[in-house]
Each structure stands twice: as structure tokens, then as C-alpha cells.
Design a protein around this motif. Sequence first.
Motif, PDB file in Angstrom:
ATOM      1  N   GLY A 288      15.813 -40.015  -2.033  1.00 48.04           N
ATOM      2  CA  GLY A 288      16.677 -39.952  -3.190  1.00 48.04           C
ATOM      3  C   GLY A 288      16.646 -38.667  -3.952  1.00 48.04           C
ATOM      4  O   GLY A 288      17.062 -38.633  -5.093  1.00 48.04           O
ATOM      5  N   GLY A 289      16.124 -37.582  -3.382  1.00 49.42           N
ATOM      6  CA  GLY A 289      16.060 -36.314  -4.096  1.00 49.42           C
ATOM      7  C   GLY A 289      17.434 -35.705  -4.240  1.00 49.42           C
ATOM      8  O   GLY A 289      18.210 -35.651  -3.300  1.00 49.42           O
ATOM      9  N   SER A 290      17.760 -35.231  -5.425  1.00 54.87           N
ATOM     10  CA  SER A 290      19.039 -34.588  -5.652  1.00 54.87           C
ATOM     11  C   SER A 290      18.933 -33.121  -5.333  1.00 54.87           C
ATOM     12  O   SER A 290      17.864 -32.579  -5.119  1.00 54.87           O
ATOM     13  CB  SER A 290      19.467 -34.785  -7.127  1.00 54.87           C
ATOM     14  OG  SER A 290      18.540 -34.149  -7.982  1.00 54.87           O
ATOM     15  N   SER A 291      20.047 -32.439  -5.351  1.00 50.50           N
ATOM     16  CA  SER A 291      20.063 -31.008  -5.035  1.00 50.50           C
ATOM     17  C   SER A 291      19.340 -30.199  -6.090  1.00 50.50           C
ATOM     18  O   SER A 291      18.886 -29.092  -5.838  1.00 50.50           O
ATOM     19  CB  SER A 291      21.514 -30.525  -4.903  1.00 50.50           C
ATOM     20  OG  SER A 291      22.220 -30.763  -6.116  1.00 50.50           O
ATOM     21  N   ASP A 292      19.213 -30.741  -7.314  1.00 48.97           N
ATOM     22  CA  ASP A 292      18.543 -30.001  -8.373  1.00 48.97           C
ATOM     23  C   ASP A 292      17.050 -29.880  -8.132  1.00 48.97           C
ATOM     24  O   ASP A 292      16.383 -29.040  -8.717  1.00 48.97           O
ATOM     25  CB  ASP A 292      18.782 -30.686  -9.730  1.00 48.97           C
ATOM     26  CG  ASP A 292      20.247 -30.638 -10.137  1.00 48.97           C
ATOM     27  OD1 ASP A 292      20.951 -29.748  -9.614  1.00 48.97           O
ATOM     28  OD2 ASP A 292      20.673 -31.479 -10.944  1.00 48.97           O
ATOM     29  N   SER A 293      16.492 -30.767  -7.284  1.00 47.84           N
ATOM     30  CA  SER A 293      15.050 -30.754  -7.053  1.00 47.84           C
ATOM     31  C   SER A 293      14.633 -29.759  -5.990  1.00 47.84           C
ATOM     32  O   SER A 293      13.466 -29.589  -5.742  1.00 47.84           O
ATOM     33  CB  SER A 293      14.583 -32.157  -6.633  1.00 47.84           C
ATOM     34  OG  SER A 293      15.164 -32.519  -5.393  1.00 47.84           O
ATOM     35  N   VAL A 294      15.593 -29.097  -5.348  1.00 49.89           N
ATOM     36  CA  VAL A 294      15.266 -28.133  -4.308  1.00 49.89           C
ATOM     37  C   VAL A 294      14.709 -26.871  -4.942  1.00 49.89           C
ATOM     38  O   VAL A 294      15.186 -26.405  -5.982  1.00 49.89           O
ATOM     39  CB  VAL A 294      16.525 -27.809  -3.469  1.00 49.89           C
ATOM     40  CG1 VAL A 294      16.202 -26.767  -2.409  1.00 49.89           C
ATOM     41  CG2 VAL A 294      17.066 -29.085  -2.832  1.00 49.89           C
ATOM     42  N   ALA A 295      13.668 -26.313  -4.350  1.00 50.57           N
ATOM     43  CA  ALA A 295      13.040 -25.111  -4.894  1.00 50.57           C
ATOM     44  C   ALA A 295      14.024 -23.950  -4.900  1.00 50.57           C
ATOM     45  O   ALA A 295      14.897 -23.839  -4.043  1.00 50.57           O
ATOM     46  CB  ALA A 295      11.808 -24.749  -4.070  1.00 50.57           C
ATOM     47  N   THR A 296      13.866 -23.076  -5.902  1.00 45.18           N
ATOM     48  CA  THR A 296      14.734 -21.911  -6.010  1.00 45.18           C
ATOM     49  C   THR A 296      14.536 -20.999  -4.813  1.00 45.18           C
ATOM     50  O   THR A 296      13.415 -20.738  -4.401  1.00 45.18           O
ATOM     51  CB  THR A 296      14.421 -21.154  -7.309  1.00 45.18           C
ATOM     52  OG1 THR A 296      14.554 -22.051  -8.419  1.00 45.18           O
ATOM     53  CG2 THR A 296      15.362 -19.982  -7.481  1.00 45.18           C
ATOM     54  N   GLN A 297      15.632 -20.511  -4.278  1.00 45.64           N
ATOM     55  CA  GLN A 297      15.585 -19.626  -3.122  1.00 45.64           C
ATOM     56  C   GLN A 297      15.527 -18.170  -3.587  1.00 45.64           C
ATOM     57  O   GLN A 297      16.235 -17.775  -4.519  1.00 45.64           O
ATOM     58  CB  GLN A 297      16.823 -19.838  -2.235  1.00 45.64           C
ATOM     59  CG  GLN A 297      16.968 -21.247  -1.695  1.00 45.64           C
ATOM     60  CD  GLN A 297      15.883 -21.583  -0.699  1.00 45.64           C
ATOM     61  OE1 GLN A 297      15.554 -20.787   0.163  1.00 45.64           O
ATOM     62  NE2 GLN A 297      15.315 -22.777  -0.818  1.00 45.64           N
ATOM     63  N   TYR A 298      14.665 -17.391  -2.939  1.00 40.53           N
ATOM     64  CA  TYR A 298      14.525 -15.978  -3.267  1.00 40.53           C
ATOM     65  C   TYR A 298      14.716 -15.145  -2.007  1.00 40.53           C
ATOM     66  O   TYR A 298      14.464 -15.602  -0.897  1.00 40.53           O
ATOM     67  CB  TYR A 298      13.155 -15.684  -3.895  1.00 40.53           C
ATOM     68  CG  TYR A 298      13.005 -16.228  -5.287  1.00 40.53           C
ATOM     69  CD1 TYR A 298      13.285 -15.434  -6.395  1.00 40.53           C
ATOM     70  CD2 TYR A 298      12.601 -17.542  -5.504  1.00 40.53           C
ATOM     71  CE1 TYR A 298      13.159 -15.937  -7.676  1.00 40.53           C
ATOM     72  CE2 TYR A 298      12.475 -18.052  -6.776  1.00 40.53           C
ATOM     73  CZ  TYR A 298      12.751 -17.242  -7.860  1.00 40.53           C
ATOM     74  OH  TYR A 298      12.633 -17.739  -9.125  1.00 40.53           O
ATOM     75  N   GLU A 299      15.162 -13.915  -2.216  1.00 37.70           N
ATOM     76  CA  GLU A 299      15.357 -12.989  -1.117  1.00 37.70           C
ATOM     77  C   GLU A 299      14.791 -11.632  -1.491  1.00 37.70           C
ATOM     78  O   GLU A 299      14.568 -11.340  -2.670  1.00 37.70           O
ATOM     79  CB  GLU A 299      16.841 -12.865  -0.771  1.00 37.70           C
ATOM     80  CG  GLU A 299      17.691 -12.319  -1.917  1.00 37.70           C
ATOM     81  CD  GLU A 299      19.175 -12.279  -1.588  1.00 37.70           C
ATOM     82  OE1 GLU A 299      19.521 -12.670  -0.463  1.00 37.70           O
ATOM     83  OE2 GLU A 299      19.968 -11.854  -2.446  1.00 37.70           O
ATOM     84  N   ARG A 300      14.557 -10.818  -0.498  1.00 41.24           N
ATOM     85  CA  ARG A 300      14.034  -9.474  -0.764  1.00 41.24           C
ATOM     86  C   ARG A 300      15.078  -8.652  -1.515  1.00 41.24           C
ATOM     87  O   ARG A 300      16.268  -8.735  -1.237  1.00 41.24           O
ATOM     88  CB  ARG A 300      13.671  -8.784   0.548  1.00 41.24           C
ATOM     89  CG  ARG A 300      12.655  -9.558   1.376  1.00 41.24           C
ATOM     90  CD  ARG A 300      12.193  -8.737   2.558  1.00 41.24           C
ATOM     91  NE  ARG A 300      11.349  -9.520   3.457  1.00 41.24           N
ATOM     92  CZ  ARG A 300      10.587  -8.999   4.396  1.00 41.24           C
ATOM     93  NH1 ARG A 300      10.572  -7.684   4.574  1.00 41.24           N
ATOM     94  NH2 ARG A 300       9.845  -9.763   5.166  1.00 41.24           N
ATOM     95  N   TYR A 301      14.586  -7.862  -2.446  1.00 41.34           N
ATOM     96  CA  TYR A 301      15.458  -7.065  -3.309  1.00 41.34           C
ATOM     97  C   TYR A 301      15.223  -5.595  -3.002  1.00 41.34           C
ATOM     98  O   TYR A 301      14.230  -5.010  -3.415  1.00 41.34           O
ATOM     99  CB  TYR A 301      15.143  -7.375  -4.777  1.00 41.34           C
ATOM    100  CG  TYR A 301      16.065  -6.724  -5.783  1.00 41.34           C
ATOM    101  CD1 TYR A 301      17.272  -6.146  -5.415  1.00 41.34           C
ATOM    102  CD2 TYR A 301      15.717  -6.692  -7.134  1.00 41.34           C
ATOM    103  CE1 TYR A 301      18.104  -5.565  -6.350  1.00 41.34           C
ATOM    104  CE2 TYR A 301      16.544  -6.106  -8.086  1.00 41.34           C
ATOM    105  CZ  TYR A 301      17.740  -5.546  -7.682  1.00 41.34           C
ATOM    106  OH  TYR A 301      18.560  -4.959  -8.613  1.00 41.34           O
ATOM    107  N   SER A 302      16.130  -4.989  -2.250  1.00 43.00           N
ATOM    108  CA  SER A 302      16.013  -3.575  -1.909  1.00 43.00           C
ATOM    109  C   SER A 302      16.082  -2.742  -3.181  1.00 43.00           C
ATOM    110  O   SER A 302      17.041  -2.835  -3.948  1.00 43.00           O
ATOM    111  CB  SER A 302      17.125  -3.175  -0.931  1.00 43.00           C
ATOM    112  OG  SER A 302      16.952  -1.842  -0.512  1.00 43.00           O
TER     113      SER A 302
END
Length: 521
Positions: A288-302
Amino acid sequence: MTYLAPASRYLSRPIVNLSLLLLLVALESQRAHGFAGGDALVGASNHRRINSQLQMSLSPEELSKQKGEALQALADFNDGTWSGVATSFSITSDAAAGVSRRKFSAPYKTSVSTRFGFGGDEGLKVVETFNWEESSNGKDGGDDENGFCVASRTILLGNSMDVDAEDGSYSTDVALLDLPSTVSGSKALAKFAIENCIAISDDERIRVFLLYGIDDLLSRVVICDETRVEEEKDGASGESSDEDVSNGDQSPSFDVRNAITASTSIDERMERLQEAFAASKRGGGSGGGSSDSVATQYERYSMDLYGLSIGAWLGDTIVRDMGNGGLSSSANSKGFGSPQSRPKKKKKSNGPDFGSGFAEWSLGVQKVSMVFKWDFEESVRQVLHFGRSIGSSTGPMPTSSMGTVNDELMSRRLPKEERMTYIDYDMSRYAGFIVGEKYIKCPRYLSFAQAESFPFCTEVSVFLREKKDENDLIIELGDEDELPDAFCTRMSRLYDKDGNFSQGSTSFFMLKPIGGGDGNE
């Protein structure tokens, strides 16, 4: 790529059964420190002074726990097989010449294993084995003409090893490091090397090797981007476990305790609730997890100089002090401070150091800000401000460095992905490099073997930003005052003028606008 905050990263780390190994470390710690009789120490004479301070500040149980947590984190994250590629380059005595002799390695694999043994040549150590395939023309730097090459090295875990017990990032120094030439881009033997490894996700890490030659000059910088290679049997077991959980055949793997009842204590209920919240934030909650419970996604920042200087980097630093008293740098001081204010250590002996000294540090947390002031031409200044601290504080490291910029970002002779920025700091005392999402600062030469020796420090930073969907980008358009959600993870090492490693630290920064008034400008 998923990046978790330092406080929650350890929650998602897979648990490796090292109970026997940790028990051996605890027994070795008690034996080495005289807690179980005797005061026998292997190796350096300056350990007696450090150990006396530790006995006053840490109990045997606390010291054993600290050693165990550091070793557990180091093994949990780094043990296994990694695949990667390396970028290496050199600099000359002419600062205007910039970066030279840059090379890009062929893909390689490396297997890492943390070990604990007994005997005269055994101890607490990490064994690493490289393997790569050499091309038919023999230009990949391999040592075997048959096409498949193997090389191994051993890292002794002693008082020069610094480990972040939250995510397994580490740094160390090695004498006479012999990296495979396909990785280092050079067949020259390094007289002294400093290795930094930063975890940027559960399955990605960046390693930086700073190699110094026989003349004590910085001879080579090696950057390795590595990704974990998952074993097939682990993947198979993981899939079956997930299937069992989804079918309700067994309890979730993260909670094997009994269900909450009326007799369950308040403390246990609160603990279970906090764990459920943490699992929900990681996307590991059941059902029953909603999309709000997904961990924040991070990417490399050139990164480039403009990105560094458009705001102030504010954060906290976790200090691991090796016993120099944790002297904080003065807010008004420039450079390394007064030599009379630093306690002197005895010189290291040439004896072996098998585990004694590992993770024998005192911890502290301190507020810190970092600002880059660039004139948009050829001059830049890096300024560090240290605030209040709890426990050990940052030692006497340079708080202000002025540099001359040699930028390749507008160069047409190099592909975009190969361009970098070189900064000559403090009249060629330090060298700085911006390579993609990485920032490196290190001394151009080492002088602790000379009468006019001075303390020095190194730092390696990795920049990340919040990953946005295509629809999210439309919301930010037209807002000129909005800065990107950029973050920085930084590891630094501080040495005294005798060349002894005295302090390691891990810092976490977030970019804030200069005009916000929090940059302590």
C-alpha cells in the motif's frame, strides 16, 4: 540512482555477518591496549601517547564498539566485485600549462575482501585484486601480453585509515603504491599515495588516488568511477525473498520480531514506529505504499566554477580526531595557524602496524560553510568558516586559499566530457581540479622530510542534485532567483608537519543563495 541522507543511509545497507570478525577485533583491541593484561603494541612508538588519551576518553567497550562499527561499514559497502574505468592526468611545474598526459583506462574489474588473520604477516587488512583485458596492440597498460591481466594489492588497516561508519566511505595513505599501469596511466612507482573513496549510492563509488613520486612532487591524479557487480546467486535469492514476502509466506526481512500486543512496552512501540517510517521513506515498506513514500532520487551534478560560486555551501562536518586534542581553527587565522599551538607527535617507527590504531579516534560534529569567490576571469578564492562544535573540532587547516584558474571548458580541441578546470592555489603550494562532478584539492609537493616542513590537508568532494522529472522542470522556469537543489559530500585528511595523519572528516553541504545571509561572507 538513490542517495539517502547520512542519518538514514545505514538503514538501507545490507547486513553482513561479521560477528566472529568483530569479536576478534574486540579481543585484539583489549590485548593491544592492556585491558586484558600487558601493554604490548605492535609498531609505532607514538601509539602509547594516543592510547593513553583513548583510555581516558573511551572505555574498552566503547572502543571495541567503535572499531566494530567502522569495520562493519567498511566491509558491508566495499566488499565484493566492482567494475569501472579510470581517468588519470598529471601537472607540470608550469602552472600555466595546466593538465597534461591525460589518459582513460580500458574497463576493468576489482574484487575487494576485508580479512582478519593471525601470524607474523597477517592482520586486519583489505585485499584488492584487479583484472582487465589488454587490447591486441598492447596499449592498455597491462603487464601481460596474453590479453588478460591480474594485479593485487593489500591495505593494512591501521592508524592511517579513516572510515565513515555511516556509509563505508574511507581514505588512507600508502607508501610505495603500485597501481596497475592500466589504471594509473603510468608505470612509475609512487613513493607515497593518498586514496579517497566516497560512496555516492548503494552501488556506486568514486575513488581518487593522489600519487607522489620519488621527488615528493604530485606526479599523477587517478579518478576511478566504479559500479558494483551483483552476483547472480544474490540476485536469485533476492527475487525469491521478495516473492515470498509479497505472497505472505513469511514475515518481511526487515522485521522478524513478534507482533505488537498489549504487553509491548512504549519504548519498543516507538522504536518499531520509527523503523516503519524509515522503511517507508526508503520505499521498503510493505504493501500500500504511495508514490510519496519513494526516496528522493539524486543524480551526479557536473560542476564548474560558476556553479561553485553562485551560492554558499552550508553544512556539517563529522570529525574523527586521531589524538591531537581537536584544536579548532581560529576564525581570524589564515593558513595553518601557530606551530606552538599544536602538540608535537613522535615520529612513526618503521615497525609493522596490523590493526592497532584502526578506528581509535575521538568523534565530533561541527558546523561549516564553504564559499568560492570567483572574479569570472582568472582568480578564485576558497574560504572555509567553522562554527560551533560538539566533541572534537576541526584541526588547524587552511581557511582561505587564493588560486589562479586554468579553465578548459571553452576549449575546442578537447571533447566536452574530457574538459576540466585546474586551479593553482597559494603560489603553487596546492593544486585544485574540477573534473565533472568531482572537486579535488591536494598539495603539489610534500615537505615533511625537510627542515621547513609544514602541515597539509587533502579534500575530495562529489556534487549531487535532486533528479527532476520533465514535468517538474516547467515549474521552475522564469524564476531567476531559484538555485538548483545541489548537495556536496566531502572527505578531507589533515596531516601534521611530520607527515603523521592527525584527523579525518566527512562533510555534507547544501547550496544556499549568497544573498540569504547564511554564508558568513
